[in-house]
Design a protein around this motif. Structure first.
Motif, PDB file in Angstrom:
ATOM      1  N   GLY A1002     -63.996  33.022   3.820  1.00 46.99           N
ATOM      2  CA  GLY A1002     -65.431  33.278   3.925  1.00 46.99           C
ATOM      3  C   GLY A1002     -66.063  32.765   5.203  1.00 46.99           C
ATOM      4  O   GLY A1002     -67.284  32.591   5.264  1.00 46.99           O
ATOM      5  N   LEU A1003     -65.277  32.500   6.243  1.00 51.34           N
ATOM      6  CA  LEU A1003     -65.818  32.006   7.502  1.00 51.34           C
ATOM      7  C   LEU A1003     -66.242  33.165   8.390  1.00 51.34           C
ATOM      8  O   LEU A1003     -65.847  34.321   8.173  1.00 51.34           O
ATOM      9  CB  LEU A1003     -64.768  31.143   8.216  1.00 51.34           C
ATOM     10  CG  LEU A1003     -64.170  29.981   7.396  1.00 51.34           C
ATOM     11  CD1 LEU A1003     -63.187  29.198   8.233  1.00 51.34           C
ATOM     12  CD2 LEU A1003     -65.283  29.077   6.874  1.00 51.34           C
ATOM     13  N   GLN A1004     -66.981  32.837   9.411  1.00 49.83           N
ATOM     14  CA  GLN A1004     -67.471  33.829  10.352  1.00 49.83           C
ATOM     15  C   GLN A1004     -66.691  33.724  11.654  1.00 49.83           C
ATOM     16  O   GLN A1004     -66.332  32.628  12.087  1.00 49.83           O
ATOM     17  CB  GLN A1004     -68.976  33.625  10.625  1.00 49.83           C
ATOM     18  CG  GLN A1004     -69.844  33.817   9.405  1.00 49.83           C
ATOM     19  CD  GLN A1004     -69.741  35.222   8.842  1.00 49.83           C
ATOM     20  OE1 GLN A1004     -69.658  36.191   9.613  1.00 49.83           O
ATOM     21  NE2 GLN A1004     -69.742  35.328   7.514  1.00 49.83           N
ATOM     22  N   PRO A1005     -66.452  34.839  12.309  1.00 48.59           N
ATOM     23  CA  PRO A1005     -65.714  34.787  13.583  1.00 48.59           C
ATOM     24  C   PRO A1005     -66.523  34.052  14.657  1.00 48.59           C
ATOM     25  O   PRO A1005     -67.758  34.024  14.642  1.00 48.59           O
ATOM     26  CB  PRO A1005     -65.502  36.264  13.929  1.00 48.59           C
ATOM     27  CG  PRO A1005     -65.739  37.017  12.663  1.00 48.59           C
ATOM     28  CD  PRO A1005     -66.725  36.228  11.877  1.00 48.59           C
ATOM     29  N   SER A1006     -65.777  33.485  15.579  1.00 48.90           N
ATOM     30  CA  SER A1006     -66.355  32.816  16.760  1.00 48.90           C
ATOM     31  C   SER A1006     -67.420  31.802  16.364  1.00 48.90           C
ATOM     32  O   SER A1006     -68.523  31.762  16.905  1.00 48.90           O
ATOM     33  CB  SER A1006     -66.944  33.866  17.719  1.00 48.90           C
ATOM     34  OG  SER A1006     -65.953  34.800  18.118  1.00 48.90           O
ATOM     35  N   THR A1007     -67.117  30.973  15.371  1.00 51.82           N
ATOM     36  CA  THR A1007     -68.083  30.003  14.850  1.00 51.82           C
ATOM     37  C   THR A1007     -67.424  28.636  14.816  1.00 51.82           C
ATOM     38  O   THR A1007     -66.242  28.520  14.478  1.00 51.82           O
ATOM     39  CB  THR A1007     -68.548  30.400  13.434  1.00 51.82           C
ATOM     40  OG1 THR A1007     -69.047  31.738  13.475  1.00 51.82           O
ATOM     41  CG2 THR A1007     -69.624  29.455  12.938  1.00 51.82           C
ATOM     42  N   ARG A1008     -68.213  27.596  15.148  1.00 57.41           N
ATOM     43  CA  ARG A1008     -67.723  26.220  15.117  1.00 57.41           C
ATOM     44  C   ARG A1008     -68.049  25.613  13.756  1.00 57.41           C
ATOM     45  O   ARG A1008     -69.170  25.731  13.250  1.00 57.41           O
ATOM     46  CB  ARG A1008     -68.360  25.399  16.232  1.00 57.41           C
ATOM     47  CG  ARG A1008     -67.991  25.891  17.641  1.00 57.41           C
ATOM     48  CD  ARG A1008     -68.780  25.126  18.696  1.00 57.41           C
ATOM     49  NE  ARG A1008     -68.488  23.678  18.619  1.00 57.41           N
ATOM     50  CZ  ARG A1008     -69.198  22.748  19.242  1.00 57.41           C
ATOM     51  NH1 ARG A1008     -70.257  23.104  19.975  1.00 57.41           N
ATOM     52  NH2 ARG A1008     -68.879  21.467  19.133  1.00 57.41           N
ATOM     53  N   TYR A1009     -67.023  24.971  13.172  1.00 59.53           N
ATOM     54  CA  TYR A1009     -67.167  24.344  11.862  1.00 59.53           C
ATOM     55  C   TYR A1009     -66.682  22.891  11.948  1.00 59.53           C
ATOM     56  O   TYR A1009     -65.883  22.535  12.816  1.00 59.53           O
ATOM     57  CB  TYR A1009     -66.332  25.074  10.796  1.00 59.53           C
ATOM     58  CG  TYR A1009     -66.851  26.447  10.436  1.00 59.53           C
ATOM     59  CD1 TYR A1009     -67.764  26.614   9.391  1.00 59.53           C
ATOM     60  CD2 TYR A1009     -66.409  27.577  11.115  1.00 59.53           C
ATOM     61  CE1 TYR A1009     -68.221  27.870   9.052  1.00 59.53           C
ATOM     62  CE2 TYR A1009     -66.860  28.843  10.782  1.00 59.53           C
ATOM     63  CZ  TYR A1009     -67.781  28.989   9.754  1.00 59.53           C
ATOM     64  OH  TYR A1009     -68.238  30.223   9.407  1.00 59.53           O
ATOM     65  N   ARG A1010     -67.182  22.094  10.985  1.00 57.10           N
ATOM     66  CA  ARG A1010     -66.667  20.746  10.775  1.00 57.10           C
ATOM     67  C   ARG A1010     -66.241  20.651   9.317  1.00 57.10           C
ATOM     68  O   ARG A1010     -66.975  21.067   8.405  1.00 57.10           O
ATOM     69  CB  ARG A1010     -67.722  19.689  11.108  1.00 57.10           C
ATOM     70  CG  ARG A1010     -68.009  19.582  12.598  1.00 57.10           C
ATOM     71  CD  ARG A1010     -68.908  18.418  12.923  1.00 57.10           C
ATOM     72  NE  ARG A1010     -70.259  18.585  12.354  1.00 57.10           N
ATOM     73  CZ  ARG A1010     -71.241  17.732  12.513  1.00 57.10           C
ATOM     74  NH1 ARG A1010     -71.054  16.628  13.227  1.00 57.10           N
ATOM     75  NH2 ARG A1010     -72.418  17.957  11.967  1.00 57.10           N
ATOM     76  N   VAL A1011     -65.022  20.067   9.095  1.00 57.50           N
ATOM     77  CA  VAL A1011     -64.418  20.054   7.769  1.00 57.50           C
ATOM     78  C   VAL A1011     -64.090  18.617   7.403  1.00 57.50           C
ATOM     79  O   VAL A1011     -63.588  17.850   8.234  1.00 57.50           O
ATOM     80  CB  VAL A1011     -63.134  20.929   7.742  1.00 57.50           C
ATOM     81  CG1 VAL A1011     -62.515  20.911   6.348  1.00 57.50           C
ATOM     82  CG2 VAL A1011     -63.442  22.364   8.155  1.00 57.50           C
ATOM     83  N   TRP A1012     -64.397  18.239   6.138  1.00 55.47           N
ATOM     84  CA  TRP A1012     -64.018  16.945   5.568  1.00 55.47           C
ATOM     85  C   TRP A1012     -63.243  17.184   4.282  1.00 55.47           C
ATOM     86  O   TRP A1012     -63.357  18.249   3.662  1.00 55.47           O
ATOM     87  CB  TRP A1012     -65.257  16.078   5.244  1.00 55.47           C
ATOM     88  CG  TRP A1012     -66.043  15.652   6.434  1.00 55.47           C
ATOM     89  CD1 TRP A1012     -65.910  14.494   7.125  1.00 55.47           C
ATOM     90  CD2 TRP A1012     -67.109  16.393   7.058  1.00 55.47           C
ATOM     91  NE1 TRP A1012     -66.830  14.439   8.156  1.00 55.47           N
ATOM     92  CE2 TRP A1012     -67.583  15.604   8.132  1.00 55.47           C
ATOM     93  CE3 TRP A1012     -67.706  17.622   6.810  1.00 55.47           C
ATOM     94  CZ2 TRP A1012     -68.604  16.010   8.963  1.00 55.47           C
ATOM     95  CZ3 TRP A1012     -68.725  18.037   7.633  1.00 55.47           C
ATOM     96  CH2 TRP A1012     -69.176  17.241   8.711  1.00 55.47           C
TER      97      TRP A1012
END
Length: 1241
Positions: A1002-1012
């Protein structure tokens, strides 16, 4: 009390009046308060009907009666689900509606109105509801849908029975569309009252026109919209019509011999179609026929070639079928016209000139008769007499006699007898002869080589004899010296003389004699004769010696004897010279004077004297007769026969090699004359039987054949040869090769680490080869199979594998392989045991095991070590040796090769006594090693560690991590992530709960994410993984390739929000405020609920004690050598151990939130040892007893997502934890997992 009695009396009276009114008939012509009355109705079963009833006095109690049975005033009419009252009661509408009428509804109905304040009792006229039931089926006999076979003209009975119906149906039976009048019908009662069945019977006499027509039974009823039908097809059998022969012409019966006659016979009609057959004079000649079902015709064609003997024959065609009363026939008589089959001339056509020739001409039988006439060349001759006689098959024979004078000029002319008739105008029948008038020849001579010419023997000579005139042709005969010349029948003479046949050219006759000249033709006289005439010639032939013969003075020779040989040339022309040689060596001889010989030639002789030896045996002494004039030599030889004792030849084989279990042939190369009488073999002093044995045979050549050779057959064999002249001896050696056998190999071979050792392999083999030893190391990896660091030594029958500075990695199975070229190679395994001091597996500086310290649970501590020789385990608790005689402690030791395990089970774990540091010490003769295991209380899980990205796409990211210590309870994982620039966090539960990999979608292309990542169990969450370190991720664009990125290590959290857009920051702060408020509310509700749980659990403690005892039974797991028993320990990769020191231990303190990372496995620093990292993965424990954990939950920090986990549909594969804390139902007071029901110590 009085009021109640009066009310009941009034109701009873009202009931009696109602029943009386129901039975009181009211005339239909007097409505009396009805504005709508029911009418008689008839409906078909299954339809709906409505009986109308309109009452002028609304408010009255209205009900319907069925056959006198009151249905009651309830509109739903209990007991009759298909009945109901319809209409508006306020308007007085009480219509009875019946759904799906059946036969039970066929009755009389009336509408009754009870007495009311506004009107009296009313009863409508009775009406009848008739239910029509249609027949469901027809049973036809014979069975419907079949093909019934009848015979035309015979009477048959057909019955048709209908099913239950109301009223009884009308049945009609039709055949070919016509109604059958002879029919009777009986109406019978059906299976129920008011139902009827009808049985109709008809008598049917079928006709041929009814064939393949339908016989139909129809049943009609008012309950049917259309009649129902049942039918079957009638197959009517009837005889065919008479046969008809279709003659192919006008004159019926008239045919000619040799004509191919085709007669069609046709029979029309019939069922089945006719069977046709042809007869000739009453004899069956053809049974072939065909049928055309579309035209209903049977046809048979008789094909025959007419012969003269068919004259007067009667051909008949017969037709019949299976129902024919008699066979029908049609016949024709043949009238055959045939010519004579042959013309014959009797008498001889050969005669001497000037004499009469008499001949007769006779014709074979013909119809009609023929006339005869004679022709000589083109001249007609008149016969002397003509005769006609009766012949065969109704025909006639004609005969004509002729006599005339033979003349020389008529020789060779054709004499013809011709037969003719008007019936055969297109044909002529003749017989001819060639006249042969005899007269003699006139001249005879020979053509060939002139006399006196010298001819070489073998020359081909052609002599031709010629004669002029003569009839018969002159038989030219050849003679040699007054003897008739003939071709020899012997194969060797077939090419020497060829006698040709007499040939004619005009009036000249010739016959040639072709011969290959030989000695017998020298000065011979060749003559040719024709009758009284004769001619001759003479040949001169030169030839070599006809025969060269050698004469000897002795036949049996021995070494040293003298032999005198004489060579004689019998005859030659001219004389020859004689010479001697022996195997090409010229010999001098003595010549004799020449003399006369046969064939008018000359003879010669010459002698020679020889001294013989054994080497001369079999050699040839040749005499050569040479003619210088003819340049030709004739030779003859004499073979020397020298008797001598056996002598072994130089090519005699003295050493023979054989393979064990194979065959061996010890050959003999010996020369002797006469041949050896016996070959005697001796081996090791024992004489081998000449007749053979189980494993040997002496061949006719003297060779010794052995089979199934063994190594005991190796050695010297003595051969003794003998003949009538003497004896000889020889020694032969048999060298038996056999496959190697390993005699000595020390297994196991032991060596200390760093020492040197030889693995010695001793074999028994023949031959012994320098490079026949080889070594293999058995292992799964190629690196394990390398022998580069080992020395291979081979000396004679001993091979050595020398190992210097032995290492643990070199321990294992080795294989000694010996191959000397004789299959099969020898193989044997040997184990190299490298002795080393114990090495205990240290997955972490400290290992933890969690168990409830309620004095009813148990815990199992695992200690595993490697070492050779066997290891002895000892346990201490807080440095004090553990008393294993205490029944609460049970220790089991397992040994599998160099791997050893000790399982310490602690029963009835007590927090005060057993929450301690246990030390496992492994000891053998070479040293010892130890490890520490901390037994702790059940707690929240440790944070997972090692979170990294394993795959990345524009819409998903694959994550992997290492779980931390689960706190002794099943744990699950939750992922928190956010998109930079978008306020708020997203939470995703990892399924299945024990998974250590997960794909976040369910993520979007060319997008910055932070995961914990965080872990949780029933006691709370662990906090974020890697001490809260976030994992930054940037998804690729749609136009960028997806793949597995390099491992991303957790990074430090950002130092500040600088650079973030203002609007997303505001949204994030708002979301955090909402989450904080929700957490506070949830915490208050959770504390209240836990207090209620604690109060309720204490009341159930006594009742559940037996259940707790059963569920707390411990099932022990054992290590089998191929799979490790999973334990409940988790180790840390950080320096700080996760356990409570005994000095700081306090039973009332709740578990603290730790944020230390742990790894799932450990690999020791020693590269030679690899310990499995999953040894302590599983918690081995039993459940704590019932109790209250109220204080514990007051301090557990729960995230806002903890109360929103869905129902867990996964089961722990270990089968220990059947309920997990995530399955808590917030509405159930007893939903606390069983593991948590007890006192916190």
């Amino acid at each position: 009390m009085a009021l109640g009695t009066t009310l009941r009396a009034s109701l009873l009276l009202l009931g009696l009046l109602t029943e009386g009114l129901a039975q009181l008939a009211i005339p239909a012509s007097v409505p009396r308060g009805f504005w709508a009355l029911p009418e008689n109705l008839t409906v078909v079963e299954g339809a709906s009907v409505e009986l109308r009833c309109g009452v002028s006095t609304p408010g009255s109690a209205v009900q319907w009666a069925k056959d006198g049975l009151l249905l009651g005033p309830d509109p739903r009419i209990p007991g009759f689900p298909r009945y109901r009252l319809e209409g508006d009661p306020a308007r007085g509408e009480f219509h009875l509606h019946i759904e799906a009428c059946d036969l039970s509804d066929d009755a009389e109905y009336e509408c009754q109105v009870g007495r009311s304040e506004t009107g009296p009792e009313l009863v409508s006229p009775r009406v009848t509801l008739s239910i029509l039931v249609p027949p469901r089926l027809l049973q036809l006999t014979p069975e419907a849908g079949t093909m019934v076979t009848w015979v035309a003209g015979q009477e048959y009975v057909v019955s048709c029975v209908s099913g239950d119906a109301k009223p009884a149906p009308d049945i009609t039976i039709l055949l070919s569309g016509q109604t059958i009048s002879d029919i009777s019908a009986n109406v019978n009662e059906g299976s129920q009252q008011k139902l009827f069945t009808v049985e109709a019977t008809a008598r049917v006499t079928p006709r041929s026109s009814d064939n393949r027509q339908l016989l139909v039974c129809e049943a009609s009823s008012p309950a049917l919209e259309a009649p129902i039908k049942a039918s079957f097809t009638v197959n009517v059998l009837f005889p065919p019509g008479p046969p008809v022969i279709e003659w192919p012409g006008l004159d019926e019966g008239h045919v000619r011999a040799g004509q191919s006659l085709e007669l069609p016979c046709v029979a029309r009609g019939g069922n089945p179609l006719a069977t046709l057959q042809w007869l000739k004079n009453g004899q069956l000649v053809s049974t072939a026929w065909g049928t055309e079902h579309t035209q209903e015709v049977a046809r048979s064609v008789l094909v025959m070639t007419v012969r003269p003997e068919d004259h007067g024959a009667r051909l008949s065609c017969e037709a019949h079928n299976s129902v024919s009363a008699e066979t029908q026939e049609r016949g024709i008589t043949l009238q055959v016209t045939f010519p004579p089959s042959a013309i014959t001339i009797l008498g001889s056509a050969s005669q001497t000139e000037n004499k009469n020739v008499t001949l007769s001409c006779v014709s074979k039988s013909s119809r009609p008769r023929v006339l005869l006439r004679w022709w000589l060349g083109w001249r007609q001759l008149l016969p002397m007499e003509e005769t006609v006689m009766d012949g065969l098959h109704g025909g006639h024979i004609s005969m004509s006699n002729l006599t005339f004078l033979a003349r020389r000029e008529d020789n060779g002319l054709t004499l013809t007898c011709e037969a003719f008739s008007e019936a055969f105008t297109k044909e002529t029948f003749k017989k001819s002869l060639i006249l042969n008038i005899k007269y003699p020849a006139q001249k005879l001579w020979i053509e060939g080589p002139p006399e006196g010419q010298k001819l070489r023997a073998g020359t081909r000579v052609r002599l031709v004899c010629l004669a002029i005139g003569g009839n018969p042709e002159p038989s030219l005969m050849w003679f040699k010296d007054s003897r008739t010349v003939t071709e020899s029948r012997l194969p060797q003479e077939s090419r020497r003389v060829h006698l040709g046949s007499v040939e004619k050219s005009g009036s000249t006759f010739s016959r040639e004699l072709v011969l290959v000249t030989g000695p017998s033709d020298n000065q011979a006289k060749f003559a040719c004769k024709a009758g009284q005439l004769s001619a001759s010639t003479q040949l001169a032939v030169q030839f070599p010696p006809t025969n060269v013969t050698i004469l000897a003075n002795a036949s049996a020779l021995r070494p040293g004897d003298a032999l005198n040989l004489t060579c004689v040339s019998v005859s030659s022309n001219p004389p020859v010279n004689l010479s001697w040689d022996k195997e090409g060596e010229r010999l001098e001889g003595v010549a004799a004077p020449p003399r006369r010989a046969p064939f008018k030639g000359s003879a010669a002789a010459r002698s020679v004297l020889l001294q013989v030896s054994s080497r001369d045996h079999g050699q040839r002494v040749t005499c050569r007769a040479h003619s210088a004039e003819l340049r030709e030599t004739v030779s003859s030889f004499y073979r020397l026969n020298v008797l001598y004792r056996p002598e072994f030849l130089g090519e005699q084989v003295l050493v023979v090699t054989a393979v064990e279990q194979g065959e061996a042939l010890l050959p003999v190369s010996v020369s002797a004359n006469p041949a050896p009488e016996a070959f005697n073999w001796t081996f090791r002093g024992y004489r081998l039987s000449p007749a053979g044995g189980p494993r040997h045979r002496i061949l006719s050549s003297g060779a010794l054949h052995l089979w199934n050779v063994t190594r005991s057959d190796d050695g010297l064999y003595q051969l003794h040869c003998q003949n009538s002249e003497g004896t000889a001896e020889a020694l032969l050696r048999l060298d038996v090769h056999y496959a190697p056998t390993i005699r000595a190999l020390q297994d196991p071979t032991e060596v200390n680490v760093g020492g040197s050792v030889d693995i010695v392999c001793t074999v028994d083999a023949n031959p012994i080869l320098p490079g026949m030893f080889s070594w293999e190391r058995l292992g799964e990896d190629e690196e394990d199979q390398s022998l580069d660091d080992m020395e291979k030594i081979s000396r004679g029958s001993t091979g050595r594998l020398r190992i210097h500075h032995a290492k643990l990695a070199q321990a294992g199975a080795y294989q000694c392989i010996v191959d000397n070229g004789v299959a099969p190679p020898a193989r044997r395994l040997v184990r190299l045991v490298v002795r080393f001091a114990p090495q205990v597996e240290h997955p972490t500086p400290l290992t933890k095991v969690a168990a409830a310290g309620d004095s009813t649970s148990s815990a199992t501590l695992h200690c595993r070590a490697r070492g050779v020789p066997n290891i002895v385990f000892t346990w201490t608790k807080n440095g004090v040796p553990l008393d294993l005689q205490d029944p609460r402690y049970t220790e089991h030791t397992y040994h599998q090769g160099g791997v050893h395990s000790s399982l310490l089970t602690i029963a009835n774990v007590s927090a005060t006594q057993d929450y301690a540091l246990f030390t496992c010490t492994a000891t053998n003769a070479l040293g010892s090693d130890q490890t520490n295991i901390q037994l702790v209380s059940i707690s929240r899980p440790d944070p997972p560690s090692g979170l990294k990205v394993v795959s990345l796409t524009p819409h998903s990211v694959g994550l992997e991590w290492k779980p931390g210590f689960d706190g002794g309870l099943p744990q699950r994982f939750c992922i928190r992530y956010e998109a930079l620039g978008t306020p708020g966090f997203h939470y995703v539960d990892v399924l299945p709960p024990q998974a250590t990999t997960f794909t976040l979608t369910g993520l979007q292309p060319s997008t910055r994410y932070r995961v914990w990542l965080l872990a949780s169990n029933a006691l709370g969450d662990s906090g974020l993984a890697d001490k809260g370190t976030q994992l930054p991720i940037t998804t690729p664009g749609l136009d960028q390739p997806s793949g597995e990125p390099e491992d991303q290590l957790p990074t430090e959290p950002p130092s500040g929000p600088a650079g973030l857009p203002l609007l997303p920051v505001l949204f994030a702060l708002g979301g955090l405020l909402l989450l904080s408020n929700a957490s506070c509310v949830a915490g208050v509700l959770w504390q209240r609920r836990l207090r209620r749980l604690a109060e309720g659990i204490s009341e159930k403690t006594e009742a559940g004690s037996e259940e707790d005892r059963v569920r707390n039974e411990y099932e022990e797991s054992q290590w089998t050598g191929e799979r490790d028993t999973r334990s409940s320990t988790v180790s840390t990769t950080e320096a700080e151990p996760y356990y409570r020191s005994l000095r700081d231990f306090s039973p009332q303190l709740p578990p603290t939130q730790e944020e230390v990372s742990y790894s799932r496995g450990f690999t020791g620093e020693d590269e030679d040892m690899a310990f499995p990292g999953h040894l302590y993965d599983e918690v081995e424990r039993t459940y704590p007893p019932s109790g209250a954990w109220g204080p514990l939950y007051d301090e557990v920090q729960m995230g806002p997502w903890d109360l929103r986990w869905p129902e867990d549909t996964y089961q722990d594969p270990r089968g220990i934890y059947d309920q997990v804390a995530g399955d808590l139902d917030t509405l159930e007071p007893d939903s606390l997992p069983f593991e948590l029901r007890g006192h916190l110590v």
